[in-house]
Design an enzyme around this catalytic site. Structure first.
Site, PDB file in Angstrom:
ATOM      1  N   ASP A 414      17.769   7.378 -37.476  1.00 43.51           N
ATOM      2  CA  ASP A 414      17.905   8.819 -37.635  1.00 43.51           C
ATOM      3  C   ASP A 414      18.644   9.434 -36.442  1.00 43.51           C
ATOM      4  OD1 ASP A 414      17.016  11.366 -39.008  1.00 43.51           O
ATOM      5  OD2 ASP A 414      16.044  11.650 -37.069  1.00 43.51           O
ATOM      6  N   GLU A 467      22.608   7.034 -39.373  1.00 40.86           N
ATOM      7  CA  GLU A 467      22.877   8.398 -39.805  1.00 40.86           C
ATOM      8  C   GLU A 467      23.676   9.030 -38.669  1.00 40.86           C
ATOM      9  OE1 GLU A 467      20.879  12.711 -40.806  1.00 40.86           O
ATOM     10  OE2 GLU A 467      20.149  11.414 -39.205  1.00 40.86           O
TER      11      GLU A 467
END
Length: 735
Positions: A414, A467
């Site tokens: 993330d 990401e």
């Protein structure tokens, strides 16, 4: 429970010699929890005239040393200390007999044991190269020197002293001070008789003299929030996924089918446990044909509203849904059904809860010492200090931990962009350039490279996914070529541009045609995943079907056509739960997907079932068609047939398998039927057939076919089709 303290020392009894009391400063440090070597004062030590025994037992009325069944009373020294010199020329095997007001207990003395952590472990910790750190730090049940108990270890280099407190001490740490293991910054204590299920924390005395309780950063199990204690645990799980694990890496992920269903476990069907999800989620994903599930963060987090993205317990699955072995059961069930498991992993930041990682030993430890650098400006959290050896080790080992201990097949990392840039969300004056004058966080780059290289070396078949929302070069390039080393990267550009386009009224789409074609300019710069994730259906962004223009029929048609375009486009694909059946409302974690839209008694259930049937059939076709996945990272696997038909809102392209077998994908993103529409197709395919049409009546469409049933034959170098409105069609060679 108040400490029992004698106002004056007792006198020695028969066969005893009075023990020499520790120096007042030493005694005070010990009782204040600020002593680095409690074993030097406690336990058994040879002295002139015999063996000195000293025990620290707050609240005890009396303590005796048991040797060969004979009880030798110790003398109270006050403050819970009991000591005596007994006439044993060598330290004998012994236990302690401790008398309290209500009971008498025979226990092993924790301070008679040598350290239960080896020099190799300490060396690897100091070097930042302990790739199985969870086996060295934390609470490890074991048999040590023939006695069953638990070894407690914690890294707290700035602390004056550390003690173990737990439900077994009524949360008073006085009884169990830990010893410092030198320059490693690690504190250790073996506690006999403590085992699985016992709750504990570390009571830390900072160098500033403050005392506080902290949960174990390496805890492998925790209490259910809002309770915050760590829990001693042992895995008893017997895996049944040996076949999956042996073959999951047979085909490189970028050359394999990879269709991902993103799930927030607590809300997928609220109230289900890990073991219940193992039945229901597995059956659903198999029915829908996805190859993988991606689980939003599973690691322990105190606030459910963070959806798991503010982690406090990096080594413990959230206990809200069950035990760590229950989570293993879920992963195992998915594997046995042929479904891969990806887990969101959050090494970019951590929350400031005072019982967790923040200022762990009274000083910045996991976070940088520079307050401006430590603060994450977007989320009110701390960033990790990637330049600190032990912190980097904590995170690298954590990535390995989930893959080795829980058989996770992939880590989606993330917020990578927030790690890579020193000026991320910071204004001028709020950041300092690196040693070369640039904005890149060189420590974060080195950490990501080490993490990826270590995971790929240790865990065959695992994929790491970034990401990363910027144009950072080489995210999926191997580390030995200077890249970050990820296997895949979320294509945020494709997501943003295609959603911008599809939300436009069709009459305006011709002015935005390049937003659907631009992705092919850079499609092979990285190994991409096309993500329609939870981030796109919350916070006012609206659910996927609700982004679409027009009436209800047109919104669903746009939704279906867009999914068809997505499944055909180069790159793997990811779809968040609820979007597979065109849920109209934004996702809300309190209620999860709106399953009632599919119920028999709902008047529009057929509309939503139709979209779900389309996704199921898209996945089935996708899996069966190597042209859609085999050459995702090879420019030779794609060719535009029609990329400039802006006036018509039409896109047509070919995908090729490794053996050259083509698939033709055509999207008509206008609300009109286009009859006798000519597409220049390859001459080597003598006839085509319709494979899938998002306008099929079974999906809720108008049921307009692209041509007569059977063979569709090109003429004069072109294939003439009827293009249904707001639809994507797939065609393959007639065999």
């Amino acid at each position: 429970m108040a400490l029992r303290d004698s106002s004056a020392p007792e006198t020695a009894g028969p066969g005893q010699a009075a023990a020499t009391a520790p120096a007042p400063a030493e005694r005070d440090r010990l009782l204040a929890g600020a002593h680095h070597d409690p074993h030097a004062l406690l336990g058994a030590h040879p002295v002139p005239g015999g063996t000195l025994f000293r025990a620290l037992r707050p609240n005890a009325r009396a303590v005796s040393v048991l040797v060969d069944g004979m009880a030798n009373p110790l003398v109270s020294e006050g403050g819970g200390l009991f000591a005596a010199v007994l006439p044993y020329p060598e330290i004998p095997p012994y236990t302690l007999l401790v008398t309290y007001d209500e009971e008498e207990r025979e226990v092993h003395d924790p301070y008679r044991f040598l350290p239960a952590l080896g020099e190799l472990d300490l060396h690897l910790i100091r070097e930042g190269r302990h790739e199985q750190l969870w086996q060295a730090l934390g609470a490890e049940p074991m048999t040590h020197e023939g006695v069953a108990g638990t070894r407690f270890t914690v890294w707290a280099p700035n602390a004056q002293g550390v003690r173990v407190a737990g439900d077994f001490t009524y949360w008073d740490g006085t009884q169990y001070p830990m010893r410092s293991l030198g320059a490693s910054g690690v504190w250790e204590l073996f506690l006999p008789g403590i085992g699985e299920g016992d709750r504990y924390k570390f009571e830390i005395t900072s160098r500033h003299g403050h005392r506080f309780l902290k949960a174990d950063p390496m805890a492998r199990r925790t209490e259910v929030p809002p309770d915050t204690a760590s829990v001693v645990t042992v895995s008893h799980y017997a895996w049944g996924d040996a076949r999956w694990m042996a073959h999951r890496g047979d085909t490189p992920v970028h050359e394999a089918p990879f269709s991902v269903y993103e799930v927030h476990l607590p809300s997928w069907r609220p109230g289900l446990t890990y073991r219940q999800l193992a039945d229901e989620l597995t059956a659903y994903v198999v029915e829908m044909g996805f190859t993988h599930v991606e689980l939003m963060p599973v690691a322990g987090h105190p606030f459910s509203g963070s959806w798991g993205y503010q982690v406090t317990s990096y080594y413990a699955p959230t206990p809200r849904l069950g035990s760590p072995d229950d989570f293993r059961y879920l992963v195992d069930a998915l594997h046995r059904a042929g479904i891969g498991v990806i887990m969101d992993w959050v090494p970019a930041h951590f929350p400031k809860d005072d019982w967790a990682l923040a200022r762990f030993d009274g000083d910045p430890l996991y976070e940088p010492g520079n307050a401006t650098r430590a603060e994450h400006p977007d989320w009110g959290t701390y960033e990790f200090d990637y330049g600190r050896t032990e912190v980097r080790n904590f995170l690298v080992a954590n990535a390995v931990y989930w893959c080795e201990e829980f058989h996770i097949d992939g880590l989606r990392v993330d917020a990578v962009a927030s790690m890579l840039y020193l000026d991320y969300s910071r204004d001028s004056g709020q950041w300092e350039p690196n040693v070369f004058g640039g904005r890149e966080d060189l420590d974060a780059v080195a950490f990501l490279q080490e993490m990826n290289a270590t995971v790929y070396r240790r865990c065959p078949g695992v994929v790491t996914i970034a990401e990363e929302s910027t144009a950072w070069d080489g995210v999926t390039r191997p580390t030995d070529s200077g890249g970050l080393g990820f296997g895949l990267k979320w294509n945020m550009g494709w997501m943003h541009d295609s959603l911008q386009y599809i939300q436009k009224d069709p009459v305006h789409r011709k002015y935005h045609h390049n937003e659907m074609t631009f992705s092919m300019v850079y499609a092979y710069s990285e190994n991409y995943v096309l993500p329609i994730s939870h981030d796109e259906v919350v916070h006012g962004k609206r659910a996927l079907v609700s982004k679409m223009p027009g009436d209800w029929w047109q919104r669903r048609a746009n939704h279906r056509a867009y999914l068809g375009f997505m499944w055909a486009h180069p790159g793997k694909q990811l779809l968040f739960m609820g979007q597979e059946f065109a849920q109209g409302a934004e996702w809300a974690q309190e209620q999860g997907p709106e399953w009632w839209l599919l119920a028999d008694d709902y008047h529009s259930a057929g509309d939503h079932r139709g979209v779900r049937a389309l996704v199921r059939d898209l996945n089935a076709l996708y899996r069966a068609t190597p042209a859609l996945w085999q050459r995702d990272t090879d420019p030779g696997g794609f060719r535009w047939v029609l990329g400039d038909a802006a006036e018509d809102n039409v896109f047509a392209f070919l995908r090729y398998a490794a053996d050259g077998t083509p698939l033709l994908a055509v999207s008509n993103l206008s609300p009109v039927v286009r009859e006798d529409y000519r597409l220049p197709v390859p001459e080597e395919v003598p006839a085509w057939r319709e494979l899938l049409n998002t306008d099929d009546a079974g999906y809720g469409g108008g049921g307009i076919p692209v041509g007569a049933p059977g063979a569709l034959e090109p003429a004069d170098g072109g294939l003439r089709l009827t293009l249904p409105p707001l639809a994507t069609v797939f065609l393959g060679p007639l065999r």
